[in-house]
Design a protein around this motif. Sequence first.
Motif, mmCIF file in Angstrom:
data_model
loop_
_atom_site.group_PDB
_atom_site.id
_atom_site.type_symbol
_atom_site.label_atom_id
_atom_site.label_comp_id
_atom_site.label_asym_id
_atom_site.label_seq_id
_atom_site.Cartn_x
_atom_site.Cartn_y
_atom_site.Cartn_z
ATOM 1 N N GLY A 98 40.565 33.973 39.919
ATOM 2 C CA GLY A 98 41.898 34.494 40.201
ATOM 3 C C GLY A 98 42.364 34.231 41.618
ATOM 4 O O GLY A 98 43.292 34.866 42.095
ATOM 5 N N THR A 131 42.754 42.164 41.884
ATOM 6 C CA THR A 131 42.900 40.939 41.091
ATOM 7 C C THR A 131 42.390 41.171 39.674
ATOM 8 O O THR A 131 41.251 41.610 39.488
ATOM 9 C CB THR A 131 42.117 39.779 41.730
ATOM 10 N N PHE A 140 43.259 38.713 36.992
ATOM 11 C CA PHE A 140 43.149 37.388 36.376
ATOM 12 C C PHE A 140 41.685 36.930 36.359
ATOM 13 O O PHE A 140 41.066 36.736 37.378
ATOM 14 C CB PHE A 140 43.996 36.417 37.201
ATOM 15 N N GLY A 141 41.123 36.768 35.163
ATOM 16 C CA GLY A 141 39.776 36.220 35.025
ATOM 17 C C GLY A 141 38.649 37.207 35.218
ATOM 18 O O GLY A 141 37.479 36.841 35.076
ATOM 19 N N ARG A 142 38.967 38.467 35.531
ATOM 20 C CA ARG A 142 37.886 39.408 35.810
ATOM 21 C C ARG A 142 38.126 40.797 35.231
ATOM 22 O O ARG A 142 37.535 41.773 35.681
ATOM 23 C CB ARG A 142 37.614 39.480 37.329
#
Length: 215
Positions: free
Chosen positions: A51, A117, A119-121
Motif C-alpha cells: 500500500g 493504510t 490497501f493490501g493489509r
Amino acid sequence: MTAHFTHAQAEVVREAIAQRRDCRHFLPGPPLPDAQLERLLQAAHQAPSVGLMQPWRFMRLSSNAWRARLAPLVEAERLATAAALGSRSDEFLRLKVEGLRDCAELLALVLPADDGTLFGRRTLPQEMALCSAGAAVQNLWLAARVENLGLGWVSMFDPLALARLLELPEGARPLGLLCLGPVPAFYEKPMLEQTGWRQRRPLHEMLMKAPDHAD
C-alpha cells in the motif's frame, strides 16, 4: 524509460545477493561520509511496501555516548538468550553477536505508529508492515555490500526498554539496531554456518507442494 539490464549487470546483482552477509566484525574508524550514508539510506527508502505505506524510520545513533547507552541492553539480552539455550549456552556465548562499539555507523530501525493504510493489509496489518520494513533493510544490506561495507542486524534487546531509551512516540516500536561500516573481511559463508551453529537448508526443502484437488 526504465533500464534494461545486460547479462553482465544481472550477474553483478546475483553475486551481490550471494555475497551479502550479516556482519558482526567491523573495523573501528570514522563515521561514513554523509553523502555515502544518504546514498545507502536512499536505497533502503526505495524498497517496496504494501500500500506504499513505507513503514520504516531510521535513527542515527553513532556517537560514543549512544553506543555506551545501548550496549548494556544488548548484553542483557545476550545473557538471557544464553540462559534460555540450555546445553548450547556456552557455545552461544562464544559467538560474536553484535558490533555496536566498532561499526562506523549505528542506526535504529523503527516501525512507526500505524498510519491506517488498508490497501493490501486488511487481513494482515502488522505482518505486512513488518515485511515492508524488512524489505527496506534488505535493500540497505545489498547497497552496503556493493560498496564493500558490512551490515549487521542486531535484534537482541528488550523492545520496550529500547523504545523508552529512544523516546519513541506512542505506537512506534524498534525492530533492530543496524551496525554498518567497513569490515576486516566478509565471511566465506554466513557466520552461523561458518561457526557450525546452524546450516542452510537446501532450496528443495523450502518448496511446498500444493494439495491435490480433483478438478
